[in-house]
Design a protein around this motif. Structure first.
Motif, PDB file in Angstrom:
ATOM      1  N   LEU A 125       9.797  48.920  11.124  1.00 32.65           N
ATOM      2  CA  LEU A 125      11.135  49.429  11.304  1.00 32.65           C
ATOM      3  C   LEU A 125      11.119  51.180  11.549  1.00 32.65           C
ATOM      4  O   LEU A 125      11.829  51.823  12.128  1.00 32.65           O
ATOM      5  CB  LEU A 125      12.015  49.006  10.172  1.00 32.65           C
ATOM      6  N   ARG A 126      10.300  51.666  10.449  1.00 35.92           N
ATOM      7  CA  ARG A 126      10.203  53.116  10.486  1.00 35.92           C
ATOM      8  C   ARG A 126       9.753  53.597  11.856  1.00 35.92           C
ATOM      9  O   ARG A 126      10.066  54.517  12.287  1.00 35.92           O
ATOM     10  CB  ARG A 126       9.194  53.525   9.275  1.00 35.92           C
TER      11      ARG A 126
ATOM     12  N   ILE B 283      10.259  52.050  14.605  1.00 32.75           N
ATOM     13  CA  ILE B 283      11.176  51.919  15.608  1.00 32.75           C
ATOM     14  C   ILE B 283      12.145  53.465  15.502  1.00 32.75           C
ATOM     15  O   ILE B 283      12.344  53.665  16.621  1.00 32.75           O
ATOM     16  CB  ILE B 283      12.016  50.816  15.402  1.00 32.75           C
ATOM     17  N   GLN B 284      12.414  53.509  14.229  1.00 35.83           N
ATOM     18  CA  GLN B 284      13.449  54.718  14.182  1.00 35.83           C
ATOM     19  C   GLN B 284      12.730  55.954  14.765  1.00 35.83           C
ATOM     20  O   GLN B 284      13.307  56.923  15.200  1.00 35.83           O
ATOM     21  CB  GLN B 284      13.514  54.924  12.807  1.00 35.83           C
ATOM     22  N   ASN B 285      11.512  56.137  14.764  1.00 33.63           N
ATOM     23  CA  ASN B 285      10.519  57.354  15.109  1.00 33.63           C
ATOM     24  C   ASN B 285      10.264  57.404  16.629  1.00 33.63           C
ATOM     25  O   ASN B 285       9.453  58.193  17.063  1.00 33.63           O
ATOM     26  CB  ASN B 285       9.429  57.308  14.431  1.00 33.63           C
ATOM     27  N   ASP B 286      10.668  55.964  17.124  1.00 29.99           N
ATOM     28  CA  ASP B 286      10.366  56.047  18.893  1.00 29.99           C
ATOM     29  C   ASP B 286       9.147  55.898  19.031  1.00 29.99           C
ATOM     30  O   ASP B 286       8.543  56.560  20.063  1.00 29.99           O
ATOM     31  CB  ASP B 286      11.220  56.959  19.371  1.00 29.99           C
TER      32      ASP B 286
END
Length: 81
Positions: free
Chosen positions: A57-58, A60-63
């Motif tokens: 998930l981290r 994902i947030q960091n693209d």
């Protein structure tokens, strides 16, 4: 060029990919990430990078993914950039 082989478990993706990799010298294998546990003889960094849900998930947030999917409830798969 990117080739993505996608199919249900047991459909023969690994067999096809291994055949192509052994038949050609202009292809490379991209190791995907997953949040599931390793199966059988799977090793981290060979078949998949096995990471936690929180790390996925981290990322994902960091693209950090080209693509990703929540395939089964709480189990993610994705290809890192």
């Amino acid at each position: 060029m990117i080739l993505i082989f996608s199919a249900p478990s047991g459909a023969g993706k690994s067999t096809l990919v291994n055949y192509l990799l052994n038949s050609r010298n202009d292809l490379e294998f991209s190791v995907s990430c997953t949040t599931r546990a390793p199966r059988g003889q799977e090793q981290d960094g060979r078949e998949y990078y096995f990471i936690s849900n929180d790390e996925f998930l981290r990322r994902i947030q960091n693209d950090e993914f080209v693509e990703y999917e929540n395939v089964y409830a709480g189990t993610y798969y994705g290809t890192l950039k």
